[in-house]
Write a protein that holds these residues in place. Sequence first.
Motif, short mmCIF file in Angstrom:
data_model
loop_
_atom_site.label_atom_id
_atom_site.label_comp_id
_atom_site.label_asym_id
_atom_site.label_seq_id
_atom_site.Cartn_x
_atom_site.Cartn_y
_atom_site.Cartn_z
N VAL A 14 0.83 -1.20 0.00
CA VAL A 14 0.00 0.00 0.00
C VAL A 14 0.87 1.25 0.00
O VAL A 14 0.65 2.19 -0.78
CB VAL A 14 -0.96 -0.01 1.20
CG1 VAL A 14 -1.64 1.34 1.37
CG2 VAL A 14 -1.99 -1.10 1.05
N LEU A 15 1.88 1.30 0.86
CA LEU A 15 2.74 2.48 0.94
C LEU A 15 3.54 2.67 -0.35
O LEU A 15 3.73 3.80 -0.81
CB LEU A 15 3.67 2.37 2.14
CG LEU A 15 2.98 2.47 3.51
CD1 LEU A 15 3.98 2.26 4.64
CD2 LEU A 15 2.26 3.80 3.66
N LEU A 18 1.13 4.07 -2.94
CA LEU A 18 0.83 5.46 -2.62
C LEU A 18 2.01 6.35 -3.00
O LEU A 18 1.84 7.43 -3.57
CB LEU A 18 0.49 5.61 -1.14
CG LEU A 18 0.10 7.01 -0.67
CD1 LEU A 18 -1.10 7.52 -1.45
CD2 LEU A 18 -0.22 7.00 0.82
N VAL A 21 2.09 6.78 -6.75
CA VAL A 21 1.02 7.70 -7.18
C VAL A 21 1.45 9.14 -6.91
O VAL A 21 1.28 10.01 -7.77
CB VAL A 21 -0.30 7.38 -6.45
CG1 VAL A 21 -1.32 8.49 -6.63
CG2 VAL A 21 -0.87 6.06 -6.95
N LEU A 22 2.03 9.40 -5.74
CA LEU A 22 2.46 10.77 -5.42
C LEU A 22 3.62 11.22 -6.31
O LEU A 22 3.64 12.36 -6.78
CB LEU A 22 2.85 10.86 -3.94
CG LEU A 22 1.69 10.72 -2.94
CD1 LEU A 22 2.23 10.69 -1.52
CD2 LEU A 22 0.70 11.85 -3.12
N ALA A 28 -5.42 10.32 -7.29
CA ALA A 28 -5.60 9.37 -6.19
C ALA A 28 -6.57 8.27 -6.57
O ALA A 28 -6.55 7.18 -6.00
CB ALA A 28 -6.09 10.10 -4.94
N PHE A 31 -4.81 5.20 -7.38
CA PHE A 31 -4.33 4.49 -6.19
C PHE A 31 -5.38 3.51 -5.70
O PHE A 31 -5.08 2.35 -5.43
CB PHE A 31 -3.98 5.49 -5.09
CG PHE A 31 -3.72 4.85 -3.76
CD1 PHE A 31 -2.55 4.15 -3.54
CD2 PHE A 31 -4.65 4.92 -2.74
CE1 PHE A 31 -2.30 3.55 -2.32
CE2 PHE A 31 -4.41 4.34 -1.52
CZ PHE A 31 -3.23 3.64 -1.31
N TRP A 32 -6.63 3.95 -5.58
CA TRP A 32 -7.67 3.08 -5.03
C TRP A 32 -7.97 1.91 -5.95
O TRP A 32 -8.15 0.79 -5.49
CB TRP A 32 -8.94 3.88 -4.74
CG TRP A 32 -8.71 4.87 -3.66
CD1 TRP A 32 -8.70 6.22 -3.78
CD2 TRP A 32 -8.38 4.58 -2.29
NE1 TRP A 32 -8.41 6.80 -2.57
CE2 TRP A 32 -8.20 5.80 -1.63
CE3 TRP A 32 -8.22 3.41 -1.56
CZ2 TRP A 32 -7.89 5.90 -0.28
CZ3 TRP A 32 -7.91 3.51 -0.21
CH2 TRP A 32 -7.74 4.73 0.40
N LEU A 35 -5.04 -0.44 -5.72
CA LEU A 35 -5.06 -1.10 -4.42
C LEU A 35 -6.07 -2.25 -4.41
O LEU A 35 -5.77 -3.33 -3.90
CB LEU A 35 -5.40 -0.10 -3.31
CG LEU A 35 -5.50 -0.68 -1.90
CD1 LEU A 35 -4.16 -1.23 -1.44
CD2 LEU A 35 -6.02 0.36 -0.93
#
Length: 156
Positions: A14-15, A18, A21-22, A28, A31-32, A35
């Motif tokens: 997950v990290l 994220l 993505v950043l 975002a 990301f979802w 995920l």
Amino acid sequence: MANAKRVGLLFGIVLTILGIVLLTRLSANYFWSILLILLGLLFEFGVLGKGAGRFVPAGILLVIGSLLLACNIIGYDKMSYLWPAFVFAPGFGLFQAYLVKKTKGLLRSSMILIVLSAIFFFTTFFHVGWARMFFGIVLVVLGVVILIKSLRGRVE
């Protein structure tokens, strides 16, 4: 110990996503959806869950994550055509579980959902006007059959 390893693996993934993505300045929303796909893959490969039952959430997460990722790429206005995937998702997961357990109930349930989603896709893509009439008749007939069986005391 194995459970802590799984949690660490999940949080690490997950990290990492994220962070990507950043760094890439992706929305975002990506990301979802990614995920969900990764969680589905963790279920698929047995990291989250054991036995044939893990394939149901795996299939649901993979299909819905893929649908959301596709909508992020091509636009959410296409959801008016792609919504039957929400009916397909549990059918896909149930079919995967059937491939492992070979239970008729799983096959029957999955096929009902998959066929329904195929019909919904067909009527949505081709704007079939008679579909409303057809489904109305089917629902009335099914309702009457269930009522008659319940009055006779033969409900399964």
